[in-house]
Design a protein around this motif. Structure first.
Motif, short mmCIF file in Angstrom:
data_model
loop_
_atom_site.label_atom_id
_atom_site.label_comp_id
_atom_site.label_asym_id
_atom_site.label_seq_id
_atom_site.Cartn_x
_atom_site.Cartn_y
_atom_site.Cartn_z
N ALA A 46 0.81 -1.22 0.00
CA ALA A 46 0.00 0.00 0.00
C ALA A 46 0.85 1.27 0.00
N HIS A 47 2.02 1.24 0.60
CA HIS A 47 2.84 2.46 0.67
C HIS A 47 3.41 2.86 -0.69
N THR A 48 3.33 2.00 -1.69
CA THR A 48 3.85 2.33 -3.02
C THR A 48 2.78 2.93 -3.92
N VAL A 49 1.54 3.02 -3.44
CA VAL A 49 0.42 3.50 -4.25
C VAL A 49 -0.11 4.79 -3.61
N PRO A 50 -0.37 5.85 -4.39
CA PRO A 50 -0.96 7.07 -3.83
C PRO A 50 -2.27 6.75 -3.09
N ALA A 51 -2.53 7.47 -2.02
CA ALA A 51 -3.67 7.18 -1.13
C ALA A 51 -5.00 7.09 -1.85
N GLU A 52 -5.24 7.94 -2.83
CA GLU A 52 -6.55 7.96 -3.51
C GLU A 52 -6.69 6.85 -4.54
N HIS A 53 -5.69 5.97 -4.66
CA HIS A 53 -5.75 4.86 -5.63
C HIS A 53 -5.58 3.49 -4.97
N ARG A 54 -5.61 3.42 -3.64
CA ARG A 54 -5.45 2.15 -2.92
C ARG A 54 -6.81 1.52 -2.68
N TRP A 55 -7.03 0.34 -3.23
CA TRP A 55 -8.27 -0.40 -3.00
C TRP A 55 -7.95 -1.60 -2.12
N ILE A 56 -8.57 -1.65 -0.93
CA ILE A 56 -8.35 -2.73 0.03
C ILE A 56 -9.51 -3.70 -0.06
#
Length: 127
Positions: A46-56
């Motif tokens: 998750a730390h490699t993806v910008p916050a607004e593009h992280r789907w959990i």
């Protein structure tokens, strides 16, 4: 939950094909009762993806945006297929970086531009 059900009901997701590149993409339900098209079989730190593009991925099969900053170093996330699609332009993930890249392109053009020609005649004495 219905009387005859053994456990929690899962939302049915599926695969579709991208209209741009023709590759498969996962159609997954979101918490907002909408659908998002995710890159299949890919889980990123998750730390490699910008916050607004992280789907959990949640336990019921739905996904949610994960905007926690900084994310847990062990958290995994998925990304939308449009970010990985080779036939589409990459969206503007960091506007400040796009602005900086544009300014650097203009600086490079100015630096590569030839010097103005030197005057052959001297300027007249005005004083």
């Amino acid at each position: 939950m219905g009387l005859g059900e053994e456990g929690p009901r899962r939302l049915h997701s599926g695969q579709s094909y991208c209209h741009y590149c023709g590759l498969a993409q996962d159609r997954v339900a979101t918490l907002e009762q909408d659908w998002v098209l995710l890159e299949p079989d890919m889980s990123l730190p998750a730390h490699t993806v910008p916050a607004e593009h992280r789907w959990i991925e949640l336990s019921d099969g739905r996904v949610a945006l994960y905007g926690v900053c900084p994310p847990d170093p062990y958290q995994r996330c998925r990304i939308e297929h449009r970010l990985a699609c080779s036939a589409r332009p990459l969206p503007d993930l960091w506007p400040w970086l796009t602005t900086l890249r544009g300014e650097n392109a203009r600086r490079a053009e100015r630096q590569a531009a030839p010097e103005p020609p030197e005057l052959l005649e001297p300027w007249p004495n005005a004083g």
